[in-house]
Design a protein around this motif. Structure first.
Motif, PDB file in Angstrom:
ATOM      1  N   SER A 296       0.850  -1.185   0.000  1.00 43.82           N
ATOM      2  CA  SER A 296       0.000   0.000   0.000  1.00 43.82           C
ATOM      3  C   SER A 296       0.887   1.237   0.000  1.00 43.82           C
ATOM      4  N   LYS A 297       0.699   2.091  -0.995  1.00 44.74           N
ATOM      5  CA  LYS A 297       1.523   3.292  -1.111  1.00 44.74           C
ATOM      6  C   LYS A 297       1.117   4.330  -0.070  1.00 44.74           C
ATOM      7  N   VAL A 298       2.113   4.850   0.653  1.00 44.41           N
ATOM      8  CA  VAL A 298       1.905   5.932   1.598  1.00 44.41           C
ATOM      9  C   VAL A 298       1.978   7.256   0.842  1.00 44.41           C
ATOM     10  N   ASN A 299       2.944   7.354  -0.061  1.00 47.60           N
ATOM     11  CA  ASN A 299       3.062   8.482  -0.975  1.00 47.60           C
ATOM     12  C   ASN A 299       3.682   7.962  -2.266  1.00 47.60           C
ATOM     13  N   GLN A 300       4.139   8.842  -3.126  1.00 50.04           N
ATOM     14  CA  GLN A 300       4.646   8.409  -4.433  1.00 50.04           C
ATOM     15  C   GLN A 300       5.867   7.499  -4.332  1.00 50.04           C
ATOM     16  N   ASP A 301       6.695   7.676  -3.305  1.00 51.83           N
ATOM     17  CA  ASP A 301       7.944   6.925  -3.202  1.00 51.83           C
ATOM     18  C   ASP A 301       7.981   5.871  -2.101  1.00 51.83           C
ATOM     19  N   VAL A 302       7.118   5.936  -1.112  1.00 48.18           N
ATOM     20  CA  VAL A 302       7.178   5.044   0.052  1.00 48.18           C
ATOM     21  C   VAL A 302       5.910   4.196   0.127  1.00 48.18           C
ATOM     22  N   SER A 303       6.105   2.894   0.384  1.00 48.63           N
ATOM     23  CA  SER A 303       4.986   1.965   0.522  1.00 48.63           C
ATOM     24  C   SER A 303       5.172   1.116   1.772  1.00 48.63           C
ATOM     25  N   VAL A 304       4.067   0.671   2.339  1.00 42.13           N
ATOM     26  CA  VAL A 304       4.065  -0.291   3.436  1.00 42.13           C
ATOM     27  C   VAL A 304       3.752  -1.650   2.822  1.00 42.13           C
ATOM     28  N   ARG A 305       4.497  -2.682   3.244  1.00 44.99           N
ATOM     29  CA  ARG A 305       4.277  -4.003   2.680  1.00 44.99           C
ATOM     30  C   ARG A 305       4.075  -5.028   3.785  1.00 44.99           C
ATOM     31  N   GLY A 306       3.360  -6.075   3.451  1.00 50.18           N
ATOM     32  CA  GLY A 306       3.154  -7.174   4.370  1.00 50.18           C
ATOM     33  C   GLY A 306       3.098  -8.472   3.583  1.00 50.18           C
ATOM     34  N   GLY A 307       3.460  -9.570   4.218  1.00 52.02           N
ATOM     35  CA  GLY A 307       3.453 -10.831   3.499  1.00 52.02           C
ATOM     36  C   GLY A 307       3.330 -12.037   4.404  1.00 52.02           C
ATOM     37  N   TYR A 308       2.995 -13.152   3.775  1.00 53.09           N
ATOM     38  CA  TYR A 308       2.883 -14.431   4.469  1.00 53.09           C
ATOM     39  C   TYR A 308       3.395 -15.510   3.519  1.00 53.09           C
ATOM     40  N   GLN A 309       4.247 -16.389   4.038  1.00 54.14           N
ATOM     41  CA  GLN A 309       4.741 -17.513   3.246  1.00 54.14           C
ATOM     42  C   GLN A 309       4.572 -18.791   4.051  1.00 54.14           C
ATOM     43  N   LYS A 310       4.033 -19.818   3.393  1.00 55.87           N
ATOM     44  CA  LYS A 310       3.816 -21.125   4.032  1.00 55.87           C
ATOM     45  C   LYS A 310       4.550 -22.170   3.217  1.00 55.87           C
ATOM     46  N   ASN A 311       5.404 -22.953   3.884  1.00 57.49           N
ATOM     47  CA  ASN A 311       6.048 -24.082   3.208  1.00 57.49           C
ATOM     48  C   ASN A 311       5.912 -25.329   4.069  1.00 57.49           C
ATOM     49  N   GLU A 312       6.561 -26.399   3.641  1.00 54.76           N
ATOM     50  CA  GLU A 312       6.429 -27.686   4.338  1.00 54.76           C
ATOM     51  C   GLU A 312       6.883 -27.642   5.787  1.00 54.76           C
ATOM     52  N   HIS A 313       7.768 -26.716   6.122  1.00 55.20           N
ATOM     53  CA  HIS A 313       8.385 -26.720   7.448  1.00 55.20           C
ATOM     54  C   HIS A 313       7.887 -25.624   8.374  1.00 55.20           C
ATOM     55  N   GLY A 314       7.152 -24.632   7.853  1.00 59.00           N
ATOM     56  CA  GLY A 314       6.696 -23.566   8.738  1.00 59.00           C
ATOM     57  C   GLY A 314       6.087 -22.387   8.012  1.00 59.00           C
ATOM     58  N   ASP A 315       5.912 -21.318   8.777  1.00 59.30           N
ATOM     59  CA  ASP A 315       5.280 -20.093   8.290  1.00 59.30           C
ATOM     60  C   ASP A 315       6.209 -18.912   8.514  1.00 59.30           C
ATOM     61  N   THR A 316       6.116 -17.910   7.632  1.00 60.00           N
ATOM     62  CA  THR A 316       6.845 -16.662   7.810  1.00 60.00           C
ATOM     63  C   THR A 316       5.903 -15.498   7.558  1.00 60.00           C
ATOM     64  N   PHE A 317       5.840 -14.584   8.506  1.00 56.52           N
ATOM     65  CA  PHE A 317       5.104 -13.342   8.359  1.00 56.52           C
ATOM     66  C   PHE A 317       6.124 -12.223   8.206  1.00 56.52           C
ATOM     67  N   SER A 318       5.821 -11.252   7.362  1.00 56.93           N
ATOM     68  CA  SER A 318       6.736 -10.117   7.209  1.00 56.93           C
ATOM     69  C   SER A 318       5.946  -8.823   7.106  1.00 56.93           C
ATOM     70  N   ILE A 319       6.569  -7.758   7.559  1.00 57.77           N
ATOM     71  CA  ILE A 319       6.016  -6.417   7.411  1.00 57.77           C
ATOM     72  C   ILE A 319       7.201  -5.485   7.204  1.00 57.77           C
ATOM     73  N   GLY A 320       7.016  -4.491   6.342  1.00 56.41           N
ATOM     74  CA  GLY A 320       8.155  -3.626   6.075  1.00 56.41           C
ATOM     75  C   GLY A 320       7.802  -2.416   5.247  1.00 56.41           C
ATOM     76  N   LEU A 321       8.855  -1.745   4.807  1.00 54.28           N
ATOM     77  CA  LEU A 321       8.751  -0.548   3.990  1.00 54.28           C
ATOM     78  C   LEU A 321       9.467  -0.760   2.664  1.00 54.28           C
ATOM     79  N   ARG A 322       8.936  -0.125   1.619  1.00 63.06           N
ATOM     80  CA  ARG A 322       9.604  -0.144   0.320  1.00 63.06           C
ATOM     81  C   ARG A 322       9.769   1.286  -0.152  1.00 63.06           C
ATOM     82  N   LEU A 323      10.977   1.615  -0.599  1.00 64.54           N
ATOM     83  CA  LEU A 323      11.274   2.922  -1.166  1.00 64.54           C
ATOM     84  C   LEU A 323      11.462   2.735  -2.662  1.00 64.54           C
ATOM     85  N   ASP A 324      10.607   3.367  -3.465  1.00 66.12           N
ATOM     86  CA  ASP A 324      10.726   3.296  -4.916  1.00 66.12           C
ATOM     87  C   ASP A 324      11.780   4.293  -5.379  1.00 66.12           C
ATOM     88  N   LEU A 325      12.666   3.830  -6.225  1.00 70.53           N
ATOM     89  CA  LEU A 325      13.758   4.675  -6.725  1.00 70.53           C
ATOM     90  C   LEU A 325      13.449   5.210  -8.115  1.00 70.53           C
TER      91      LEU A 325
END
Length: 185
Positions: free
Chosen positions: A156-185
């Protein structure tokens, strides 16, 4: 196919053509990771820089540092090569390969290093000018253990260059949750 289905399909195609947005494949991402693998919780950070090589190819450089509750620490760096192509005006198909160099160390465990590899195939879809959704299948090999999993995320874009990101990954051995920032160059 009935006339109503044809009309609905044409309407959906016209709507997606009318709202075409460009994806950005030139960014820096910083994510906080929370992983649960076989009853062991880990937390850490990942930093990734993605650069365009041309209209369809990218390369990425990454750093990661993750520690678990047993004081086992895994850190590494990675180099990736990616390809993307539009499927519709709002959806891109993405593929990538990554090679990583990983090192683990712990209080009661000798240090170990490994060269990991991963292949990813997925879709990236724009829900609006400010919101994206992605879905991927990832297959990796690290420390002699193969993993195949599904991942999904949002941006989700906060402004033209900065976004908030979130994710979830599931594999055979476990789960991973992530949250972070992305700066568009």
């Amino acid at each position: 196919m009935s006339h109503i289905r044809h009309l609905g399909l044409m309407l959906a195609m016209a709507t997606s053509a009318a709202h075409s947005y460009d994806f950005n494949y030139h960014s820096i991402e910083l994510d906080y990771l929370n992983t649960q693998v076989e009853e062991v919780a880990s937390t850490g950070f990942a930093l990734k820089n993605t650069q365009r090589l041309n209209d369809t190819m990218t390369y990425s450089l990454g750093l990661s540092d993750v520690s678990d509750e047993n004081q086992l620490k895994t850190s590494g760096y990675s180099l990736g090569l990616g390809y993307h192509m539009p499927i519709t005006t709002l959806t891109d198909m993405v593929m990538g390969m990554t090679v990583s160099r990983l090192q683990t160390s712990g209080a009661n465990i000798p240090s170990d290093t490994d060269t990991g590899r991963a292949i990813e195939f997925g879709l990236r879809h724009q829900l609006s000018r400010k919101v994206e959704f992605d879905f991927s299948v990832v297959s990796s090999m690290e420390f002699g253990q193969s993993n195949t999993g599904l991942g999904m995320g949002f941006l989700s874009k906060v402004n033209q260059d900065v976004s908030v990101r979130g994710g979830y990954q599931k594999n055979e051995h476990g789960d991973t949750f992530s949250i972070g920032l992305r700066l568009d160059l």
